[in-house]
Design an enzyme around this catalytic site. Structure first.
Site, PDB file in Angstrom:
ATOM      1  N   ASP A 198       0.826  -1.209   0.000  1.00  0.00           N
ATOM      2  CA  ASP A 198       0.000   0.000   0.000  1.00  0.00           C
ATOM      3  C   ASP A 198       0.864   1.264   0.000  1.00  0.00           C
ATOM      4  O   ASP A 198       1.836   1.360   0.768  1.00  0.00           O
ATOM      5  CB  ASP A 198      -0.879  -0.034   1.265  1.00  0.00           C
ATOM      6  CG  ASP A 198      -1.968   1.019   1.270  1.00  0.00           C
ATOM      7  OD1 ASP A 198      -2.849   0.959   0.393  1.00  0.00           O
ATOM      8  OD2 ASP A 198      -1.945   1.891   2.161  1.00  0.00           O
TER       9      ASP A 198
ATOM     10  N   GLU B  71      14.136 -15.052   0.743  1.00  0.00           N
ATOM     11  CA  GLU B  71      14.484 -16.150   1.663  1.00  0.00           C
ATOM     12  C   GLU B  71      13.612 -17.360   1.380  1.00  0.00           C
ATOM     13  O   GLU B  71      13.871 -18.453   1.856  1.00  0.00           O
ATOM     14  CB  GLU B  71      14.251 -15.713   3.120  1.00  0.00           C
ATOM     15  CG  GLU B  71      15.242 -14.681   3.624  1.00  0.00           C
ATOM     16  CD  GLU B  71      14.780 -14.065   4.949  1.00  0.00           C
ATOM     17  OE1 GLU B  71      13.768 -14.515   5.535  1.00  0.00           O
ATOM     18  OE2 GLU B  71      15.442 -13.094   5.378  1.00  0.00           O
TER      19      GLU B  71
HETATM   20  C1  NOJ Z   1      -4.460   2.924  -0.844  1.00  0.00           C
HETATM   21  C2  NOJ Z   1      -5.601   1.997  -0.580  1.00  0.00           C
HETATM   22  O1  NOJ Z   1      -5.905   1.296  -1.749  1.00  0.00           O
HETATM   23  C3  NOJ Z   1      -6.732   2.846  -0.085  1.00  0.00           C
HETATM   24  O2  NOJ Z   1      -7.927   2.123   0.013  1.00  0.00           O
HETATM   25  C4  NOJ Z   1      -6.344   3.444   1.244  1.00  0.00           C
HETATM   26  O3  NOJ Z   1      -7.353   4.329   1.659  1.00  0.00           O
HETATM   27  C5  NOJ Z   1      -5.027   4.212   1.142  1.00  0.00           C
HETATM   28  N1  NOJ Z   1      -4.042   3.516   0.393  1.00  0.00           N
HETATM   29  C6  NOJ Z   1      -4.470   4.465   2.506  1.00  0.00           C
HETATM   30  O4  NOJ Z   1      -4.036   3.266   3.075  1.00  0.00           O
END
Ligand code: NOJ
Length: 570
Positions: free
Chosen positions: A228, A277
């Site tokens: 993310d 790993e």
């Molecule tokens: C990207 C994620 O896909 C989204 O849903 C989220 O709100 C933001 N990152 C923050 O984590």
């Protein structure tokens, strides 16, 4: 006579992709766990719900599932506010349920990818509680970005940075210890909601802890990770903090204070060592909204995460020239990085693509927000056209070399639920923009499985209400129905296994042509007519070669109808 082609779908082959490169041309199905299937009837989808639908996913013909966060969370941002990175939210199941789900997926030949959220924890994470209970300058605060405010009393945020969801990216805390206990004190950084404090990746403890998290899930059999906001981890926090009044505008040379800094790749080099790993090495894909091809490819290097999303097709209008240019540049980018390309039209953060394509041409991001807020009702402005284009675009994309990321419900032709009751909305964007931007709930409405059952077979009363029109999209209504979107996806994913070859293509159509025509190295061809009028079929497209069409075509076909894709066998 017009009729839907009904090719004989090739039988599933034994798993042949159990090797280190399985991800390169995988069809990955994104599950938003709370909205997928609810086994315990509490209104929230859960891991046993996923397990119960592994048969459906196998039959769909995908190669892997990616689960959005299922970790303990107050759901301030749909689970992207993680309380504990190495556990399962009790409402969604247990670690044992997770193991059962992974075993079932593997048994069915499906890989499992989980989401890692390293830019921020939740404000309920143990570390954040410890930070609040500790004094400024303490090691506990050093896991996050705590700063003194500006102004005489520190009453102003340390910089002008906005949060992605609206409002400032800083929140002031009340000190709980020391001489200033009880007084307003430092500010902490949160690029998203205030419940999502940003972690300090300069801190070795943070780095080490995420290595532990990667190993924790890899040891449980996870095959890959979706990372993310991968481009946000490294930040220039040197004082004075630099001005950045918009998060949308990025510098393209690695010197932006908040995004895509060069140092971020040191972090992912460390991750790659951990992922390597394992045998086979664990895959990883960066979510990095970096618009510059030359910068994005760094995330996809074999010494880094190995693959990166590009959202170029997702953001493009339904237009032959745009699609062709994007495919060419993404394939070049992938080749330069050593990765394969990724393709995606829908996910849990954007308006579903049949709805985007149902809106008038030229609708930009702001107009989309306005549509959701003001005019968002179903039926969409032109649902038939939206779905026709979505099916054509998806079939165009599934023939491309690289990984296809599909979002749950797109195989059912679901539209955005644009008219959710306002009091049902949960997206922090809705609250942090003072109810000006509705946010992403409309693509997260729980799936319709069975038109004849309560809650369309999802389980308990869904956490977001399903509209009545969901019934027509339910799996039961499409299963075995020739021409349904579900059967189209099943056909395409089955034929895709035959079509996949070396990661390249050759354009057969001239540039500027509204018909895009490409050939894969093993002789498979894909033709998409982006225009609205029928176009003549190339001579090579003999009727006997057509195995799949995104919409009705005449038999024998003389022309390719507008907004339609055909697949031709060698
Ligand atoms: C990207 C994620 O896909 C989204 O849903 C989220 O709100 C933001 N990152 C923050 O984590």
């Amino acid at each position: 006579m017009d009729r839907q082609l009904s090719p004989t779908r090739p039988a599933a082959e034994p798993e042949t992709r159990n090797n280190a490169d399985w991800w390169r041309q995988a069809a990955v199905y994104q599950i938003y766990p709370r909205s997928f299937a609810d086994a315990n009837h509490d209104g929230l989808g859960d891991l046993p719900g996923v397990t119960s639908r592994i048969g459906y996913l196998k039959e769909l013909g995908i190669d892997a599932i990616w689960l959005s966060p299922f970790y303990p969370s107050a759901l301030a941002d749909g689970g992207y506010d993680v309380d504990d990175y190495r556990n399962v939210d009790a409402r969604l199941g247990t670690l044992a349920d997770f193991d059962t789900m992974v075993a079932a997926a593997h048994e069915a030949g499906l890989k499992v990818i989980v989401d890692v959220v390293p830019n921020h924890s939740s404000n309920r994470h143990r570390w954040f509680s410890e930070a609040l209970a500790s004094a400024p300058g303490s090691p506990e605060r050093a896991r996050y970005h705590f700063h003194e405010g500006l102004g005489e009393q520190g009453e102003l945020p340390p910089s002008d940075w906005p949060s992605h969801f609206g409002g400032p990216a800083w929140t002031r805390v009340t000190e709980s210890t020391g001489a200033n206990a009880g007084d307003p004190g430092q500010w902490y950084l949160h690029l998203f909601a205030s419940e999502q404090p940003d972690l300090n990746w300069e801190n070795p403890e943070v780095r080490e802890d995420f290595h532990t998290t990667l190993r924790f899930w890899a040891d449980r059999g996870v095959d890959g990770f979706r990372v993310d906001v991968a481009h946000a981890l490294a930040k220039d926090m040197s004082l004075p903090l630099r001005s950045k009044p918009s998060l949308q505008i990025l510098l393209d040379d690695g010197t932006d204070p908040l995004f895509d800094r060069d140092e971020v790749h040191e972090i992912f080099a460390g991750w790659r060592q951990v992922l390597n790993e394992y045998d086979p090495p664990r895959a990883a894909v960066a979510e990095a909204w970096v618009p510059f091809t030359h910068r994005r490819l760094k995330y996809a290097q074999p010494t880094g995460l190995g693959q990166a999303f590009n959202f170029d097709l997702l953001q493009a209008p339904f237009d032959a020239g745009e699609f062709r240019g994007i495919v060419a540049s993404c394939l070049a980018e992938a080749a330069a990085s050593g990765a394969s390309s990724t393709w995606v039209f829908s996910n849990h953060d954007v308006i579903r693509h049949p709805s985007r394509y149902a809106l008038p041409d030229g609708t930009d991001a702001q107009a989309l927000d306005a549509w959701l807020l003001n005019g968002g009702t179903h039926p969409q402005p032109d649902p038939a056209r939206g779905l026709r284009r979505a099916r054509a675009a998806t079939l165009f994309m599934l023939g491309l070399p690289g990984s296809a990321y599909l979002y749950q419900g797109e195989e059912l032709g679901l539209f955005e639920v644009a008219d959710l009751p306002l009091d049902a909305l949960e997206d922090p964007t809705w609250f942090r923009t003072g109810n000006r931007i509705k946010g992403r709930d409309g693509c997260r409405v729980p799936l319709p499985w069975d038109a004849g059952q309560e809650n369309h077979g999802f389980g308990g009363t869904p956490w977001l209400p399903q509209p009545a029109w969901f019934a027509a999209h339910a799996v039961t209504e499409q299963d075995g129905v020739p021409g349904s979107t579900l059967e189209l996806y099943r056909d395409a994913l089955a034929w895709r296994r035959k079509l996949q070859a070396a990661e390249s293509l050759e354009w057969l159509s001239a540039s500027g042509d509204p018909l895009l025509h490409y050939r894969r190295p093993n002789g498979w061809e894909v033709l998409t007519n982006f225009g609205t009028e029928p176009a003549p079929l190339p001579v090579s497209a003999e009727a006997s070669r057509i195995v799949l069409a995104s919409g009705p075509v005449a038999r024998p076909p003389q022309q390719i109808p507008g907004e339609t894709t055909l697949w031709l066998a060698p």
